[in-house]
Design a protein around this motif. Structure first.
Motif, PDB file in Angstrom:
ATOM      1  N   HIS A  34      -2.577  -3.040  -3.317  1.00 56.03           N
ATOM      2  CA  HIS A  34      -3.685  -2.094  -3.316  1.00 56.03           C
ATOM      3  C   HIS A  34      -3.313  -0.885  -4.166  1.00 56.03           C
ATOM      4  O   HIS A  34      -2.321  -0.214  -3.893  1.00 56.03           O
ATOM      5  CB  HIS A  34      -4.011  -1.657  -1.884  1.00 56.03           C
ATOM      6  N   TYR A  35      -4.118  -0.650  -5.209  1.00 57.18           N
ATOM      7  CA  TYR A  35      -3.935   0.461  -6.149  1.00 57.18           C
ATOM      8  C   TYR A  35      -2.872   0.083  -7.181  1.00 57.18           C
ATOM      9  O   TYR A  35      -2.053  -0.804  -6.973  1.00 57.18           O
ATOM     10  CB  TYR A  35      -3.560   1.742  -5.400  1.00 57.18           C
ATOM     11  N   TRP A  36      -2.892   0.761  -8.317  1.00 53.38           N
ATOM     12  CA  TRP A  36      -2.046   0.355  -9.434  1.00 53.38           C
ATOM     13  C   TRP A  36      -0.560   0.528  -9.151  1.00 53.38           C
ATOM     14  O   TRP A  36       0.260  -0.276  -9.617  1.00 53.38           O
ATOM     15  CB  TRP A  36      -2.446   1.100 -10.704  1.00 53.38           C
TER      16      TRP A  36
ATOM     17  N   MET B  42      -9.499   3.381   1.027  1.00 49.76           N
ATOM     18  CA  MET B  42      -8.477   2.350   0.866  1.00 49.76           C
ATOM     19  C   MET B  42      -7.693   2.148   2.158  1.00 49.76           C
ATOM     20  O   MET B  42      -7.385   1.011   2.545  1.00 49.76           O
ATOM     21  CB  MET B  42      -7.533   2.729  -0.273  1.00 49.76           C
TER      22      MET B  42
ATOM     23  N   ASP C  79      -5.185  11.783  -0.390  1.00 51.00           N
ATOM     24  CA  ASP C  79      -4.788  10.428  -0.762  1.00 51.00           C
ATOM     25  C   ASP C  79      -5.015   9.409   0.348  1.00 51.00           C
ATOM     26  O   ASP C  79      -4.457   8.315   0.317  1.00 51.00           O
ATOM     27  CB  ASP C  79      -3.311  10.418  -1.186  1.00 51.00           C
TER      28      ASP C  79
ATOM     29  N   HIS D 289      -9.126  -0.482  -6.289  1.00 49.71           N
ATOM     30  CA  HIS D 289      -9.848   0.544  -5.527  1.00 49.71           C
ATOM     31  C   HIS D 289     -10.490   1.587  -6.440  1.00 49.71           C
ATOM     32  O   HIS D 289     -11.643   1.952  -6.226  1.00 49.71           O
ATOM     33  CB  HIS D 289      -8.966   1.176  -4.458  1.00 49.71           C
ATOM     34  N   THR D 290      -9.777   2.101  -7.412  1.00 48.44           N
ATOM     35  CA  THR D 290     -10.376   2.901  -8.485  1.00 48.44           C
ATOM     36  C   THR D 290      -9.642   2.559  -9.775  1.00 48.44           C
ATOM     37  O   THR D 290      -8.513   2.075  -9.745  1.00 48.44           O
ATOM     38  CB  THR D 290     -10.261   4.420  -8.236  1.00 48.44           C
TER      39      THR D 290
ATOM     40  N   LYS E 145       1.918  11.219  -4.726  1.00 48.22           N
ATOM     41  CA  LYS E 145       1.430  10.037  -5.427  1.00 48.22           C
ATOM     42  C   LYS E 145       1.759  10.071  -6.913  1.00 48.22           C
ATOM     43  O   LYS E 145       2.151   9.056  -7.499  1.00 48.22           O
ATOM     44  CB  LYS E 145      -0.087   9.905  -5.219  1.00 48.22           C
TER      45      LYS E 145
ATOM     46  N   GLU F 146      -2.474  -0.421 -15.519  1.00 48.71           N
ATOM     47  CA  GLU F 146      -3.668  -1.152 -15.081  1.00 48.71           C
ATOM     48  C   GLU F 146      -4.048  -2.236 -16.087  1.00 48.71           C
ATOM     49  O   GLU F 146      -4.493  -3.323 -15.705  1.00 48.71           O
ATOM     50  CB  GLU F 146      -4.824  -0.177 -14.861  1.00 48.71           C
TER      51      GLU F 146
ATOM     52  N   ARG G 190      -0.696   5.298 -16.150  1.00 46.95           N
ATOM     53  CA  ARG G 190      -1.572   4.548 -15.259  1.00 46.95           C
ATOM     54  C   ARG G 190      -2.464   3.586 -16.044  1.00 46.95           C
ATOM     55  O   ARG G 190      -2.627   2.426 -15.646  1.00 46.95           O
ATOM     56  CB  ARG G 190      -2.446   5.502 -14.433  1.00 46.95           C
TER      57      ARG G 190
ATOM     58  N   SER H 218       0.864  -1.182   0.000  1.00 40.52           N
ATOM     59  CA  SER H 218       0.000   0.000   0.000  1.00 40.52           C
ATOM     60  C   SER H 218       0.901   1.234   0.000  1.00 40.52           C
ATOM     61  O   SER H 218       0.976   1.971   0.980  1.00 40.52           O
ATOM     62  CB  SER H 218      -0.927  -0.015   1.225  1.00 40.52           C
TER      63      SER H 218
END
Length: 431
Positions: free
Chosen positions: A113-115, A29, A25, A137-138, A82, A160, A156, A12
């Motif tokens: 968790h997350y890309w 999550m 941010d 998560h998104t 981020k 993904e 991104r 994470s």
């Protein structure tokens, strides 16, 4: 490996499970990772959560007997935003491997968790030859399709796409998110695991309206509308404010906005200016960042909680509000239709314009009911989503992944410097 006592590397990077909630941010999550970690620890799972180092934090913090939070220090003497983390993934991987080897650890499974964390996890998946589970998560492609707020980078989207194809399995909290993965990234449906998010039913309990309002200093208002979440354009707080401005005859009704950083931060200042332009500044309260322990007071003080989001991958706020006995008005996002199955619980809007919100708000605020019966009905809808149940489902998924020993991903680039072009090529091949 003893059943139930396997070891997991949870990644994470950009958002710590112990971070301050409500900032840009740090949101759902972080709640997810923290609550999941507590439940997995109670099951005897050995869990190491890796996140980026922050000033003043020790390298290792114990969150439970078998759960550790490990801060990866890249040597950059500041917290990396981020949007810049991708450039440092090689350094993060080197630090992760140095820590792992120094502790003589062998992990059985990776949960990202997350890309950004997923990119790190995909490299570890290949190096360690273990299953890699990811929860996005998104999704960047969904955000870009909405045209709200800044566009997500090609970097991104390509990453993904690669993760959707090459990770061992993907967890989603809602059927809607599963369909997004299939539509935008052509993901194999068989590798998508539908496991909803949860709510801490011990923390989120009803407090009487009077007691909650007195505690928060809100007892002078007859009616209270509440919004909870990060102050991101996708959260749609601006259109909620525009809807609230249409309730000009309800002068003893206020809108409380929970989220954002300090009350002088740019995101809050921008919304303050919007309130001024709508002439509702005297009826809008910006509570700023609120600790988890105080949130039940806000939910219980409200007559209705509004989720005006353009996009949610699940909708944790719905569960938190219902657990406190408060109804919800929401856009059709995440899993809200599966949760709000009783009219007493709230409403999923088909008209998501400010006029649509204003009409729904007027309907709820003129006939709101705070009886124990309706509060119990609402809480009952949240009860099946306890973190204990959610973790049980995820724990079963872990065991199944370990039992089936799915093949590892195709060869990954040796560094993240070349991973982006590799990901773009892979994406072009399937689009």
């Amino acid at each position: 490996m003893a059943h139930g006592h396997f070891r997991i590397a949870m990644l994470s990077l950009h958002s710590s499970p112990t971070g301050e909630l409500g900032t840009r941010d740090t949101g759902g999550m972080s709640v997810y990772v923290f609550e999941l970690a507590q439940e997995l620890g109670a099951r005897g799972v050995y869990l190491d959560i890796y996140t980026q180092a922050k000033t003043g934090h020790p390298t290792v913090t114990h969150l439970a007997r078998t759960v550790r939070l490990i801060h990866l220090n890249t040597g950059v003497h500041r917290e990396i935003p981020k949007q810049d983390l991708y450039r440092y993934l090689d350094l993060f991987y080197d630090q992760l491997e140095a820590f792992r080897k120094g502790e003589h650890i062998t992990y059985d499974l990776i949960h990202s968790h997350y890309w950004l964390s997923g990119c790190l996890g995909l490299r570890a998946q290949r190096a360690w030859n273990v299953p890699h589970l990811i929860m996005f998560h998104t999704l960047g492609a969904v955000k870009n399709s909405l045209g709200v707020g800044p566009s997500e980078s090609h970097q991104r989207i390509a990453a993904e796409q690669l993760l959707a194809q090459q990770s061992t399995a993907i967890v989603v909290g809602a059927e809607r998110e599963k369909q997004h993965l299939i539509r935008f990234y052509r993901t194999d449906p068989k590798k998508i695991l539908l496991i909803p998010c949860g709510v801490n039913l011990d923390r989120f309990q009803q407090i009487t309206v009077q007691a909650a309002r007195q505690q928060l200093g809100l007892d002078r208002w007859d009616r209270i509308v509440l919004s909870v979440g990060r102050l991101d354009p996708l959260k749609g707080v601006d259109r909620l404010m525009e809807a609230f401005a249409m309730l000009r005859d309800m002068q003893r009704c206020c809108l409380v906005i929970v989220g954002g950083g300090d009350t002088d931060q740019p995101d809050i200042l921008q919304l303050r200016q919007h309130a001024e332009s709508l002439n509702i500044h005297d009826r809008v309260i910006f509570a700023g960042r609120v600790a988890q322990g105080a949130l039940p007071f806000y939910y219980s003080a409200a007559d209705v909680v509004v989720i005006p989001s353009h996009y949610e991958s699940f909708g944790l706020v719905v569960l938190e509000a219902l657990a406190c006995g408060t109804p919800v008005i929401t856009t059709p996002v995440g899993a809200v239709e599966q949760i709000l199955t009783r009219p007493e619980a709230g409403m999923v809007l088909s008209d998501v314009s400010p006029c649509g919100f204003a009409s729904a708000l007027r309907q709820f605020l003129t006939c709101v009911e705070h009886s124990p019966r309706t509060a119990a009905i609402r809480r009952a809808l949240a009860t099946p989503y306890s973190w204990h149940r959610v973790t049980a489902a995820l724990y079963a998924a872990y065991n199944e992944l370990l039992r089936t020993s799915l093949p590892s991903a195709p060869h990954m680039p040796v560094s993240f410097g070349t991973a982006f072009s590799y990901a773009q090529n892979q994406r072009s091949a399937v689009v």
